[in-house]
Design a protein around this motif. Sequence first.
Motif, short mmCIF file in Angstrom:
data_model
loop_
_atom_site.label_atom_id
_atom_site.label_comp_id
_atom_site.label_asym_id
_atom_site.label_seq_id
_atom_site.Cartn_x
_atom_site.Cartn_y
_atom_site.Cartn_z
N ARG A 223 0.79 -1.26 -0.07
CA ARG A 223 0.09 0.00 -0.27
C ARG A 223 0.94 1.22 0.10
O ARG A 223 0.51 2.32 -0.22
CB ARG A 223 -1.09 -0.02 1.37
CG ARG A 223 -2.08 -1.19 0.98
CD ARG A 223 -3.15 -0.99 2.23
NE ARG A 223 -4.15 -1.84 2.00
CZ ARG A 223 -5.22 -1.99 2.63
NH1 ARG A 223 -5.27 -1.03 3.70
NH2 ARG A 223 -6.19 -2.99 2.29
N SER A 224 2.03 1.19 0.21
CA SER A 224 3.12 2.12 0.08
C SER A 224 4.20 2.12 -0.88
O SER A 224 4.03 1.04 -1.55
CB SER A 224 3.96 2.57 1.46
OG SER A 224 4.35 1.23 1.81
N GLY A 225 4.78 3.16 -1.14
CA GLY A 225 5.67 3.09 -2.31
C GLY A 225 5.39 3.54 -3.64
O GLY A 225 6.09 3.37 -4.74
N ASP A 226 4.06 4.41 -3.68
CA ASP A 226 3.87 4.85 -4.88
C ASP A 226 4.78 5.85 -5.49
O ASP A 226 4.95 6.35 -6.65
CB ASP A 226 2.35 5.69 -4.85
CG ASP A 226 2.51 6.64 -3.67
OD1 ASP A 226 2.63 7.84 -4.00
OD2 ASP A 226 2.28 6.25 -2.72
N ASP A 227 5.74 6.32 -4.61
CA ASP A 227 6.92 7.24 -5.25
C ASP A 227 8.10 6.62 -5.13
O ASP A 227 8.73 6.38 -6.22
CB ASP A 227 6.87 8.54 -4.08
CG ASP A 227 6.87 8.12 -2.66
OD1 ASP A 227 6.80 6.89 -2.57
OD2 ASP A 227 6.60 8.96 -1.76
#
Length: 368
Positions: A223-227
Amino acid sequence: MLDILFYSLIGVVIIQLFYYIFVFGNFSFTKSQKNNPKRIPISVIVCAKNEAENSRKFVPLLLEQNYPDFELVLIDDSSKDETLELFEQFEKQDSRVKLVKVKNNEAFWGNKKFALTLGIKAAKNEYLLFTDADCYPTSKEWIKEMSSNFTLKKTIVLGYGAYEKIPDSFLNKLIRFETMLTATQFFGWAKMGKPYMGVGRNLAYKREEFFRVNGFIDHMKLRSGDDDLFINQAAEKENTTVCFSKESFTYSMPKTTYKEWFIQKRRHVSTATYYKMFDRFQLGLFFLTQLLFLVLAILLLSINFQWMFVLPVVLIRYTFAWTSMGFAASKLNEKDVIYWFPVMEIALIFTQLNVFFTNIFSKPVHWK
């Protein structure tokens, strides 16, 4: 045994000097180059979930940008507050605003990457500029400064996402010190041709880069790490550059309690475990040598072992580290935290240790 510890200290300091002089120095000691403004159409993308209060304050600042051709893509990720209603008002009031409504999807429930993917596909322009709903640009030249770094080859631009200053707050200084250190590190490696991360608070790339790596598909389950995970996958020496002019910064309000910040750091660290092997190695090596330097220096000096040799080694390390970070602080407008460098470094080391061991026994929570 003590001789071995002393020579270990020397080895650790040599590695640290490599980081501070050559890696960080690639950013710290470089001169900022002024690029010619571009007039390429830009799509500014903001993904929000329950951000009514911040959106009310910051969306108007984005619309005040001094840039001739841009649209503002506002993504409402199934908010339960008034975010959607606010976005609908902005869309009615300004033709440059495009609203993307995201409904809960069973397969991607609560996943920001799904919402961002829809926003990226909805954007009409090829060049995309990202920030968060709780961020605002430091000047009306933000779009111009970031977009001026795009060239035919440079299709990813890493910017600096800063945090607001809170007077007389040690925690605030620590947060901003960690943010500055992180930026100095990823800016330095990017300028060395080894980009490995960026921050979604201030990031730009051409849409073709997104589709070249199939978007977030390889890490959609996280759910994290879109950047940072996206940049770790897509960024290369040839296609990546950095922007650190002070007019290009974005600011957001930092956490105000240690517990909130600690939870945030747990998310960041858990995401970093999915970086490429070299990137995990260099990040781990830097932290390990930070910790070993502190332990070995304190141990050898406390027992008064060859202090006339140990002390100069310690002072050399601090001189170069403090100087390198001082130049970086000047570029990133964080001069006030650098005066506290030794204290901030020690506090950050112990925080990172705590994060590391806590993450072993429990998983952090992601996105809202």
